[in-house]
Design an enzyme around this catalytic site. Structure first.
Site, PDB file in Angstrom:
ATOM      1  N   HIS A 131      48.744  65.890  -0.142  1.00  0.00           N
ATOM      2  CA  HIS A 131      48.731  64.430  -0.186  1.00  0.00           C
ATOM      3  C   HIS A 131      47.434  63.951  -0.823  1.00  0.00           C
ATOM      4  CE1 HIS A 131      46.248  65.204   3.327  1.00  0.00           C
ATOM      5  NE2 HIS A 131      45.743  63.989   3.161  1.00  0.00           N
ATOM      6  N   HIS A 161      41.712  62.183  -5.221  1.00  0.00           N
ATOM      7  CA  HIS A 161      41.815  63.639  -5.373  1.00  0.00           C
ATOM      8  C   HIS A 161      42.733  64.134  -4.263  1.00  0.00           C
ATOM      9  CE1 HIS A 161      39.026  63.409  -2.014  1.00  0.00           C
ATOM     10  NE2 HIS A 161      39.429  64.628  -1.709  1.00  0.00           N
TER      11      HIS A 161
END
Length: 184
Positions: free
Chosen positions: A126, A41
């Site tokens: 990220h 995630h």
């Protein structure tokens, strides 16, 4: 208390490509505690330990903040490390989208209004692949692998929802479950 964060999952095909790259990196880069694919995630806001009675306020704040957003595309590209190659702590896949920073700002502002401290660091989109347990002196393989993969394309994902996740820490690692899903 519930350990919680606000995040987004990527499309399963993109996650599979990232997992393949992660599998190739494992034998080359020692000492990393790798994130399992089911936990991939990207985090918009880490909330930490939150009292269960605060969840309705969080849900209301996020519902309002996310209402103006429509689905958008995010590109997963490149492998790198934080904070830098000399003292790596996190290995990541980069995410790129013009809408992503705005989404993160909206989440940050909405939660700040109900008492969550603003992040001191600026948002850097990220997906974490792994973390080093202990500070390491990086071997040449780390620099070689990140340089070789700095532009690797993993694909595009359509962000259709934001999730308020609960994170349960177990001896086998973190287990994430959705507390609330906010469609865009």
């Amino acid at each position: 208390m519930i350990r919680a964060f606000v995040g987004v999952r990527l499309d399963s095909e993109v996650e599979k490509r990232i997992a393949a790259a992660q599998a190739a990196l494992r034998p080359c880069i020692p000492g990393v505690r790798w994130v399992v694919e089911v936990n991939y995630h990207f985090t918009l806001k880490f909330l930490g330990a939150v009292s269960e009675n605060r969840i309705p306020d969080i849900v209301n704040a996020l519902t309002e903040a996310l209402a103006p957003f429509a689905p958008f595309v995010v590109s997963a590209r490149g492998v790198g490390v934080f904070p830098d190659i000399r003292k790596p702590r996190v290995i990541w896949v980069g995410l790129d989208s013009t809408e992503l920073a705005g989404l993160a700002r909206a989440v940050e502002s909405a939660l700040e209004r109900i008492g969550f401290a603003r992040e001191a660091r600026s948002f850097q989109a990220h997906l974490t692949l792994g973390r080093w347990r202990d500070p390491i002196k990086p071997a040449g393989e780390l620099g070689h692998e990140t340089e070789a993969r700095k532009d690797e394309a993993f694909g595009d994902s359509v962000v259709k929802e934001v999730v308020l996740f609960q994170s349960n820490l177990t001896s086998g690692g973190a287990v994430y479950s959705a507390l609330e899903i906010f469609p865009l």
